[in-house]
Motif scaffolding. Structure first.
Motif, PDB file in Angstrom:
ATOM      1  N   PRO A  42      24.861 -42.227 -35.949  1.00  8.18           N
ATOM      2  CA  PRO A  42      25.467 -42.151 -34.613  1.00  8.18           C
ATOM      3  C   PRO A  42      26.910 -42.652 -34.579  1.00  8.18           C
ATOM      4  O   PRO A  42      27.728 -42.105 -33.848  1.00  8.18           O
ATOM      5  N   SER A 128      15.430 -61.673 -19.191  1.00  9.57           N
ATOM      6  CA  SER A 128      16.234 -60.507 -18.841  1.00  9.57           C
ATOM      7  C   SER A 128      17.702 -60.805 -18.528  1.00  9.57           C
ATOM      8  O   SER A 128      18.030 -61.539 -17.602  1.00  9.57           O
ATOM      9  N   LEU A 130      19.970 -58.670 -17.443  1.00  9.41           N
ATOM     10  CA  LEU A 130      20.344 -58.057 -16.163  1.00  9.41           C
ATOM     11  C   LEU A 130      20.010 -58.994 -15.002  1.00  9.41           C
ATOM     12  O   LEU A 130      20.811 -59.193 -14.090  1.00  9.41           O
ATOM     13  N   TYR A 239      29.480 -54.578 -20.023  1.00 13.85           N
ATOM     14  CA  TYR A 239      29.858 -53.936 -18.771  1.00 13.85           C
ATOM     15  C   TYR A 239      28.965 -54.295 -17.598  1.00 13.85           C
ATOM     16  O   TYR A 239      29.338 -54.085 -16.446  1.00 13.85           O
TER      17      TYR A 239
ATOM     18  N   ILE B 112      26.857 -51.321 -25.669  1.00 21.46           N
ATOM     19  CA  ILE B 112      27.331 -50.093 -25.038  1.00 21.46           C
ATOM     20  C   ILE B 112      27.742 -49.070 -26.098  1.00 21.46           C
ATOM     21  O   ILE B 112      27.507 -47.869 -25.953  1.00 21.46           O
ATOM     22  N   LEU B 114      26.570 -48.893 -29.249  1.00 17.25           N
ATOM     23  CA  LEU B 114      25.333 -48.379 -29.834  1.00 17.25           C
ATOM     24  C   LEU B 114      24.712 -47.345 -28.891  1.00 17.25           C
ATOM     25  O   LEU B 114      24.271 -46.264 -29.320  1.00 17.25           O
ATOM     26  N   ILE B 116      26.125 -45.411 -26.438  1.00 19.54           N
ATOM     27  CA  ILE B 116      26.792 -44.117 -26.303  1.00 19.54           C
ATOM     28  C   ILE B 116      26.739 -43.321 -27.610  1.00 19.54           C
ATOM     29  O   ILE B 116      26.637 -42.098 -27.584  1.00 19.54           O
ATOM     30  N   LEU B 118      24.269 -43.280 -29.755  1.00 18.57           N
ATOM     31  CA  LEU B 118      22.949 -42.649 -29.800  1.00 18.57           C
ATOM     32  C   LEU B 118      22.860 -41.515 -28.775  1.00 18.57           C
ATOM     33  O   LEU B 118      22.321 -40.446 -29.066  1.00 18.57           O
ATOM     34  N   LEU B 119      23.444 -41.754 -27.595  1.00 22.17           N
ATOM     35  CA  LEU B 119      23.422 -40.719 -26.557  1.00 22.17           C
ATOM     36  C   LEU B 119      24.088 -39.439 -27.050  1.00 22.17           C
ATOM     37  O   LEU B 119      23.559 -38.332 -26.901  1.00 22.17           O
ATOM     38  N   ASP B 201      12.978 -56.360 -21.559  1.00 27.85           N
ATOM     39  CA  ASP B 201      14.086 -56.851 -20.738  1.00 27.85           C
ATOM     40  C   ASP B 201      15.380 -56.085 -20.959  1.00 27.85           C
ATOM     41  O   ASP B 201      16.361 -56.310 -20.264  1.00 27.85           O
ATOM     42  N   PHE B 203      18.439 -53.651 -20.960  1.00 25.67           N
ATOM     43  CA  PHE B 203      18.944 -52.744 -19.938  1.00 25.67           C
ATOM     44  C   PHE B 203      19.967 -51.724 -20.444  1.00 25.67           C
ATOM     45  O   PHE B 203      19.834 -50.522 -20.183  1.00 25.67           O
ATOM     46  N   VAL B 204      20.976 -52.166 -21.183  1.00 25.57           N
ATOM     47  CA  VAL B 204      22.120 -51.298 -21.484  1.00 25.57           C
ATOM     48  C   VAL B 204      21.708 -50.033 -22.241  1.00 25.57           C
ATOM     49  O   VAL B 204      22.046 -48.909 -21.842  1.00 25.57           O
ATOM     50  N   PHE B 207      19.615 -47.769 -20.128  1.00 28.43           N
ATOM     51  CA  PHE B 207      20.422 -47.110 -19.110  1.00 28.43           C
ATOM     52  C   PHE B 207      21.030 -45.809 -19.635  1.00 28.43           C
ATOM     53  O   PHE B 207      21.002 -44.773 -18.969  1.00 28.43           O
ATOM     54  N   PHE B 208      21.559 -45.852 -20.867  1.00 30.93           N
ATOM     55  CA  PHE B 208      22.186 -44.659 -21.427  1.00 30.93           C
ATOM     56  C   PHE B 208      21.162 -43.666 -21.958  1.00 30.93           C
ATOM     57  O   PHE B 208      21.405 -42.457 -21.956  1.00 30.93           O
ATOM     58  N   PRO B 217      14.046 -52.474 -16.142  1.00 32.33           N
ATOM     59  CA  PRO B 217      15.428 -52.895 -15.849  1.00 32.33           C
ATOM     60  C   PRO B 217      16.272 -51.767 -15.243  1.00 32.33           C
ATOM     61  O   PRO B 217      17.093 -52.026 -14.362  1.00 32.33           O
ATOM     62  N   ILE B 220      15.361 -51.604 -11.677  1.00 35.65           N
ATOM     63  CA  ILE B 220      15.969 -52.728 -10.942  1.00 35.65           C
ATOM     64  C   ILE B 220      17.437 -52.420 -10.654  1.00 35.65           C
ATOM     65  O   ILE B 220      17.921 -52.624  -9.545  1.00 35.65           O
ATOM     66  N   TRP B 221      18.139 -51.922 -11.670  1.00 33.89           N
ATOM     67  CA  TRP B 221      19.562 -51.575 -11.521  1.00 33.89           C
ATOM     68  C   TRP B 221      19.756 -50.591 -10.357  1.00 33.89           C
ATOM     69  O   TRP B 221      20.665 -50.745  -9.548  1.00 33.89           O
TER      70      TRP B 221
END
Lengths: 300, 267
Positions: A42, A128, A130, A239, B112, B114, B116, B118-119, B201, B203-204, B207-208, B217, B220-221
């Motif tokens: 990646p 967590s 977040l 972020y 972030i 890692l 993007i 992978l995305l 737990d 999230f980042v 999320f992606f 998570p 929750i976001w």
């Protein structure tokens, strides 16, 4: 005859070593393969994409340096990366400064149950991320925990506005989030120090402060450097924290990269910004390591 | 003089712990408060935010998703961790340090990046985002932790136990199950619990890498945007924080307790 024997023994030994090594690698290979496919590959894609461009949702696979050009032409990216580095460096400084006395306390003053202290320090780190950031937002907010308690105690007449949505809030939140990461390596390096060196320094008439500066601190430096790196490197790209507590003045490069994959929809530019950030962080880390080398020389 | 210095360090340590635990404590405290605003003074005790959670379908789906991802990631990364730890501690290999360092890289690169990378890889490869893509991302984070936990466990016990078993005629497979595995079991349990919590737990990356199925998570976001959902997010957060803390405490006690015991028996 003897030499022939020796070569034979060497050969067998070599063969054995080789096979042991091969067996080891075979056992390690599934894990390695996963990391190759999930990390290295990646990252290569990321690098490649940073030279492409995007039109609406389509990626155009022609080589271009436009994304890198954008970074240098449009001041905003450059300024925000600079701000991210500055905030992260400050976070690193604050986190390590706050962590050192605690690591010192656990290493030198806690006699029994050091493990309990270490576990106490690490538990919040595992829960967590977040939610912890969100919790800081609740604590620092305009109608938040701090403001409402100061108001109800009559200490202030209107809410303090400087608590949330600025770089200060980002620094506090990150210093909290990465505390354990700073404490552990410092603690380990302090714990390793041979106590007789410190006693010798005291016996030879150095004061406690001088002993700390000339013996304890230099010997714990590897832990301090590890802590600095472990805090600095990941926080530059964070972020979640800037998005929740940073406001417009606390925006960091991670938010910009994220927006390239969301609203702004420009993956190649996002990739280029990621590459530039990683290179900048690497350069900053080299600077930091160089500076500590100088410091070491000066002390000794 | 000396006792005074000890005191000032201890005072600092206590203040530091308050700083560490304050945000963790805020969530449960206000989740029982009978007000939509998170502020002092507390108004009254209520369980209504918790009962609101029980009615949310989005939440229940997210919970099931998180459990699926967490459990599979925990099992896979622990198996990979056992392989890696055994190879590193039991075989002399050239450049193994370098390879171990390579496996650890996901711990230091920003999540972030890692995420993007992978995305992009999934997108170019035509892989649809799903719980599986999230799991792959989490695996990258969890394998290093499993490996670290299990390496310290494997280093802690005497190699000759395995050699004895092999000399007595057991093959490598049964030696592993009858000798190695029981001894490293605390490490294995700790690794399963730690990696489950990390994934649960995280999230980042989620999320992606999530498609239509959100993990907890990510859910929750999405709720954070709505101020009126705040108290129920607090309640959910309180549950997660309390459960994570219990699981982690358990894992750490097993792991560190085990390591400590080994050191003693060695001496």
């Amino acid at each position: 005859m003897i030499s022939a024997d020796r070569t034979l023994v060497d050969k067998i030994r070599l063969q054995f070593r080789r096979s042991e090594s091969i067996r080891g690698y075979t056992l390690l290979s599934p894990t390695l393969l996963i990391v190759l496919l999930g990390l290295l590959f990646p990252l290569i894609i990321l690098f490649t994409l940073s030279f492409w461009k995007q039109e609406y949702v389509d990626l155009i696979q022609t080589f271009t340096l436009k994304n890198y050009g954008d970074f240098f032409e449009k001041k905003i990216y450059y300024l925000i990366l600079y701000r991210s580095i500055r905030i992260s460096a400050f976070v690193m400084f604050v986190t390590v400064l706050l962590a050192y006395p605690l690591a010192y306390f656990i290493a030198f003053h806690v006699q029994k149950n050091k493990m309990i202290w270490i576990i106490l320090v690490t538990i919040p780190f595992w829960t967590s991320y977040l939610l912890r950031v969100f919790s800081w937002k609740v604590i620092l907010g305009y109608n938040g925990v701090i403001n409402s308690s100061l108001l109800s105690l009559g200490l202030i007449s209107e809410p303090l506005e400087f608590l949330l949505y600025n770089p200060f809030a980002v620094v506090i939140t990150l210093a909290h989030a990465w505390a354990a990461v700073a404490i552990l390596p410092i603690y380990v390096s302090l714990e390793k120090i041979d106590r007789s060196l410190i006693e010798a320094s005291r016996d030879l008439g150095e004061s406690a402060v001088a002993t700390f500066i000339r013996v304890t601190l230099p010997l714990s430096l590897p832990g301090v450097i590890a802590a600095c790196l472990l805090v600095f490197i990941p926080t530059v790209g964070d972020y979640v924290t800037p998005a929740l507590v940073g406001g417009t003045r606390g925006i960091m490069i991670g938010n910009i990269i994220q927006s390239m994959f969301g609203k702004a929809l420009n993956w190649p530019l996002g990739a280029a910004l990621s590459i530039i950030s990683m290179l900048t962080v690497t350069a900053a880390v080299c600077l930091l390591l160089g500076a500590t080398q100088l410091f070491k020389k000066k002390v000794s | 003089m000396k006792s005074r210095r000890i005191n000032s360090f201890a005072v600092y340590a206590v203040i530091y712990l308050i700083f560490l635990y304050l945000p963790v404590a805020v969530l449960p405290l206000f989740s029982f408060n009978d007000s939509s605003y998170v502020k002092f003074p507390l108004v009254g005790f209520t369980l209504k935010w918790y009962s609101q959670l029980a009615d949310s379908h989005g939440l229940q789906n997210a919970l099931v998703n998180s459990l699926k991802v967490g459990i599979s990631v925990a099992i896979i990364s622990t198996i990979l961790g056992i392989f890696a730890a055994k190879s590193v501690t039991r075989y002399r290999m050239r450049r193994s340090g370098l390879l171990v360092g390579f496996i650890m890289v996901p711990l230091v690169i920003p999540e972030i990046i890692l995420g993007i990378s992978l995305l992009m890889t999934f997108s170019i490869g035509g892989v649809k985002l799903s719980l599986i893509t999230i799991s792959i991302g989490h695996l990258m984070l969890c394998v290093p932790f499993s490996m670290l936990v299990l390496i310290s466990r494997m280093e802690g016990f005497d190699k000759s136990l395995e050699e004895a078993s092999l000399d007595l005629g057991e093959n490598a497979w049964w030696t592993f199950w009858r000798v190695t595995f029981p001894i490293i079991l605390p490490g294995v349990v700790a690794s399963l619990l730690l990696t489950f919590t990390i994934s649960f737990d995280e999230f980042v990356l989620a999320f992606f890498l999530s498609g239509t199925d959100a993990t907890l998570p990510v859910h929750i976001w999405s709720q954070l945007r709505f101020p009126d959902k705040l108290p129920s997010v607090l309640a959910l957060g309180a549950i997660i924080v309390v459960l994570s803390t219990i699981v982690i405490l358990f894992a750490e006690l097993i792991r560190r307790g085990g390591v400590q015991l080994n050191k003693q028996s060695k001496v």
